[in-house]
Design an enzyme around this catalytic site. Structure first.
Site, short mmCIF file in Angstrom:
data_model
loop_
_atom_site.label_atom_id
_atom_site.label_comp_id
_atom_site.label_asym_id
_atom_site.label_seq_id
_atom_site.Cartn_x
_atom_site.Cartn_y
_atom_site.Cartn_z
N SER A 290 0.80 -1.24 0.00
CA SER A 290 0.00 0.00 0.00
C SER A 290 0.83 1.28 0.00
O SER A 290 0.26 2.37 -0.07
CB SER A 290 -0.96 0.02 1.19
N LYS B 50 0.10 3.73 -2.69
CA LYS B 50 -0.89 4.81 -2.57
C LYS B 50 -0.25 6.19 -2.41
O LYS B 50 -0.93 7.20 -2.56
CB LYS B 50 -1.84 4.52 -1.41
N SER C 55 -6.36 3.08 4.44
CA SER C 55 -5.68 2.37 3.36
C SER C 55 -6.67 1.63 2.47
O SER C 55 -6.39 0.52 1.99
CB SER C 55 -4.62 1.40 3.91
N LYS D 165 2.78 6.64 5.45
CA LYS D 165 1.95 5.55 4.95
C LYS D 165 2.50 4.18 5.32
O LYS D 165 3.71 3.96 5.33
CB LYS D 165 1.84 5.66 3.42
#
Length: 391
Positions: free
Chosen positions: A59, A62, A119, A224
């Site tokens: 992720s 992202k 997320s 993140k």
């Protein structure tokens, strides 16, 4: 022909560490497949392990999706209050989710929060379709942007980060992306510090940011997390701490960025990231050499309306050195000579070379023209041409 101008910068204090240790502080043991620690304030990498090894980003993908969404907001192609539909494709996304469905029209700002805080793969696909038209077109945009940012070892196959052949990056490329994200879109970075969020009508238990450092360290404000079975537990974390010696307000804040990839657990990625950040703040110090907007040098200009030009960097110059070494730094300006107008603002012109007490190069900072210098009139140019010829 290059001409060097040498000046020494003396800062109160004494060398606190033996020189051998001051040159290269030993980083801590980090339980991860790869890692990188960067001082964003100076742009210097403080420590790394396998920073160019290809890894799955999970992720952390992202971050690039957010970059393109923020860019679309900045260009006013979309707005925060605009609502986007939730496609069947977005609704059926596996993995972490925001829990939106095709009956909903969701504001862009809520989708951004769902992508960052939760997320959510569903929120991410909805944003990709809203910005790119289709997921496939959006992925093309991701790869084009990666090249533009200099992320030469990165390839994207989707916007959310699920495992796919060829969907890889490196710790170094992730550091590049994260720093550019913060620099290019400072107005949106605050989304990454949100601890809890959920969209009305979705499960209350799904409201907590997976970045545990947001709850443990008040100086951490992003960025993140990522996890898949293949990637392990990953975290790009950033902290901003006050450093009185750098100045007041934002100028006095020092930002570090850690990239930890392939840790064993959610708690491990947080602990290893915290370890790196704390080490970076204590083992190294940041030294402001030049204040924002101030020149490093003001050399003579020939054939110009102004007799001199200011060289420096608009944001000022900060370098990072082993703790205690800042007291004995020296600087050297290396630039072309003679300088002949016209010279344009922002034009790179020379380098500031910073060396430690034993002559080792600490940093080489490109210098730019701070103020445009236009050509003088025909008589001024002719007179300077004659003087140059005589020299």
């Amino acid at each position: 022909m290059l001409k060097r101008f040498v000046s020494c910068l003396l800062i109160a204090g004494s060398l606190a560490l033996p020189l051998a240790r001051a040159q290269s502080p030993q980083p801590p043991e980090v339980a991860a497949r790869a890692y990188l620690l960067m001082d964003v304030t100076s742009g210097q990498i403080l420590a790394s392990k396998d920073a160019d090894q290809a890894v799955e980003p999970a992720s952390l993908t992202k971050l690039m999706t957010a970059y393109l969404v923020f860019d679309a907001l900045k260009a006013r192609k979309i707005s925060l209050t605009q609502t986007l539909p939730v496609s069947e494709r977005a609704w059926k996304m596996p993995g972490s989710r925001m829990f939106i469905d095709p009956k909903m029209q969701v504001p862009v700002e809520d989708l951004i929060k769902g992508m960052i805080v939760q997320s959510g793969n569903d929120a991410t696909v909805a944003l990709a379709e809203g910005v790119g038209g289709t997921v496939e077109r959006f992925v093309e945009m991701m790869n084009t942007q990666a090249k533009a940012l200099g992320m030469t070892a990165t390839g994207y196959r989707n916007p959310e980060g699920l495992t796919a052949p060829g969907h890889t990056t490196t710790a170094r490329d992730l550091a590049t992306l994260a720093t550019r994200l913060m620099r290019d879109f400072p107005e949106y970075v605050s989304y990454y510090a949100i601890q809890r969020y959920r969209y009305p009508g979705t499960p209350a238990a799904n409201d907590t940011n997976r970045n545990l450092l947001l709850f443990r360290d008040p100086t951490v404000d992003g960025l993140k997390t990522g996890h898949t079975q293949a990637a392990g537990y990953c975290l790009v974390a950033t902290a901003r701490r006050d450093v009185p010696g750098l100045g007041a307000g934002k100028d006095g804040q020092r930002r570090l960025l850690s990239v930890v990839l392939g840790a064993a657990s959610e708690n491990a990625r947080a602990a290893e990231s915290q370890k790196l950040l704390n080490w970076g703040y204590t083992a190294y110090e940041a030294v402001r050499l030049v204040a924002p907007g101030q020149p490093v040098a003001t050399p003579k200009v020939w054939k110009g309306k102004s007799p001199e030009v200011r060289l420096g960097r608009p944001e000022g110059i900060v370098v990072t050195v082993p703790a205690g070494e800042g007291a004995r730094l020296k600087t050297e300006v290396v630039r072309p000579d003679p300088l002949v107008a016209p010279l344009q603002r922002g034009q790179q012109l020379g380098t500031l070379r910073v060396t430690g007490s034993n002559g080792t190069t600490v940093a080489e900072v490109p210098l730019t023209v701070l103020d445009t210098v236009e050509e003088s009139g025909i008589f001024g140019r002719a007179w300077d041409a004659l003087r140059l010829w005589i020299q």
